[in-house]
Design a protein around this motif. Structure first.
Motif, PDB file in Angstrom:
ATOM      1  N   ALA A  39       0.832  -1.206   0.000  1.00 51.90           N
ATOM      2  CA  ALA A  39       0.000   0.000   0.000  1.00 51.90           C
ATOM      3  C   ALA A  39       0.865   1.255   0.000  1.00 51.90           C
ATOM      4  N   TYR A  40       1.990   1.208   0.703  1.00 54.76           N
ATOM      5  CA  TYR A  40       2.900   2.353   0.780  1.00 54.76           C
ATOM      6  C   TYR A  40       3.441   2.712  -0.603  1.00 54.76           C
ATOM      7  N   VAL A  41       3.961   1.713  -1.316  1.00 56.22           N
ATOM      8  CA  VAL A  41       4.552   2.003  -2.627  1.00 56.22           C
ATOM      9  C   VAL A  41       3.482   2.307  -3.665  1.00 56.22           C
ATOM     10  N   ARG A  42       2.327   1.670  -3.531  1.00 63.03           N
ATOM     11  CA  ARG A  42       1.248   1.911  -4.489  1.00 63.03           C
ATOM     12  C   ARG A  42       0.803   3.371  -4.449  1.00 63.03           C
ATOM     13  N   GLU A  43       0.716   3.915  -3.264  1.00 62.93           N
ATOM     14  CA  GLU A  43       0.302   5.307  -3.109  1.00 62.93           C
ATOM     15  C   GLU A  43       1.291   6.261  -3.763  1.00 62.93           C
ATOM     16  N   PRO A 185       7.106   1.675   8.810  1.00 64.24           N
ATOM     17  CA  PRO A 185       6.831   1.323   7.406  1.00 64.24           C
ATOM     18  C   PRO A 185       7.566   2.221   6.418  1.00 64.24           C
ATOM     19  N   GLU A 186       7.847   3.451   6.802  1.00 63.78           N
ATOM     20  CA  GLU A 186       8.529   4.382   5.893  1.00 63.78           C
ATOM     21  C   GLU A 186       9.932   3.899   5.535  1.00 63.78           C
ATOM     22  N   ILE A 187      10.625   3.334   6.508  1.00 70.94           N
ATOM     23  CA  ILE A 187      12.001   2.884   6.260  1.00 70.94           C
ATOM     24  C   ILE A 187      12.005   1.733   5.250  1.00 70.94           C
ATOM     25  N   ALA A 188      11.225   0.699   5.539  1.00 75.77           N
ATOM     26  CA  ALA A 188      11.158  -0.448   4.631  1.00 75.77           C
ATOM     27  C   ALA A 188      10.471  -0.068   3.327  1.00 75.77           C
ATOM     28  N   GLY A 189       9.483   0.818   3.404  1.00 76.37           N
ATOM     29  CA  GLY A 189       8.746   1.224   2.215  1.00 76.37           C
ATOM     30  C   GLY A 189       9.620   1.914   1.192  1.00 76.37           C
TER      31      GLY A 189
END
Length: 209
Positions: A39-43, A185-189
């Motif tokens: 969801a993080y990268v999709r956005e 999630p930001e770090i891994a995202g």
């Protein structure tokens, strides 16, 4: 069906392997945060029409809290599988999972397709597609246990016991990337986003040869 038989089928399939684009397989244990990172990268890739996110078909109703997927009953899934509706299908934890056959078309025109898959079918993917990136999402065992226990399905002790019984999979090979999602999630995202951007750049080049 045994994985070896599935690989043999893919190697003999007319047109295999599918070339030009990249299939990005997102794998990892429950609780690692695969859906969160997807969801993080999709956005952040909404304006990039070279990246597609495969919508899975599962023999389970969508709960609205995790992955948004299409649902089929067992019999309907088997019929769809037999008719060639899926590029890839597998069974896990008493459920059936399918990736729509339309991803073949997307990859053949040079797109990058992202899909949440099973670690056990990576050899089949590598036989079906010329370019596969395996993004393995993981986290520390105690973090996995805490996240899974928060779902309320099992106690933390039961989760730890289940994680200890999980059979390892050898995912080594070209395109394998391990991302630790124990932190925010930001770090891994951002690490995941970098993998996708490299995949887009690679598909742009490979599609020309």
């Amino acid at each position: 069906m045994m994985v070896s038989a599935l690989i043999e089928r893919e190697l003999t399939r007319v047109g295999a392997p599918v070339r030009n684009g990249v299939f990005v397989a997102v794998v990892g244990p429950s609780g690692a945060g695969k859906d969160t990172l997807i969801a993080y990268v999709r956005e952040r890739l909404t304006d990039d029409d070279h990246v597609e996110f495969a919508r899975r078909v599962i023999t389970r109703n969508s709960d609205g809290a995790t992955e948004d997927h299409d649902t089929l009953a067992d019999a309907a899934f088997v019929d769809a599988e037999a008719s060639g509706a899926f590029a890839l299908s597998w069974e896990a934890h008493g459920l059936r999972y399918g990736i729509p056959a339309s991803v073949d078309d997307a990859i053949s025109v040079g797109h990058v397709v992202v899909a949440n898959t099973s670690r056990g079918v990576i050899p089949v993917l590598r036989a079906r597609y010329a370019h596969v990136a395996v993004v393995e999402i993981t986290a520390a065992p105690e973090i996995l246990a805490t996240r899974l226990a928060a779902r309320g399905r099992e106690s933390r002790g039961e989760v730890l016991a289940r994680l200890a019984r999980t059979a390892p999979h050898d995912l080594s090979g070209p395109g394998h990337v391990l991302i630790d999602n124990s932190g925010t999630p930001e770090i891994a995202g951002e690490k995941f986003l970098a993998v996708l951007r490299r995949s887009v750049a690679y598909s742009d080049v490979s599609g020309l040869v």
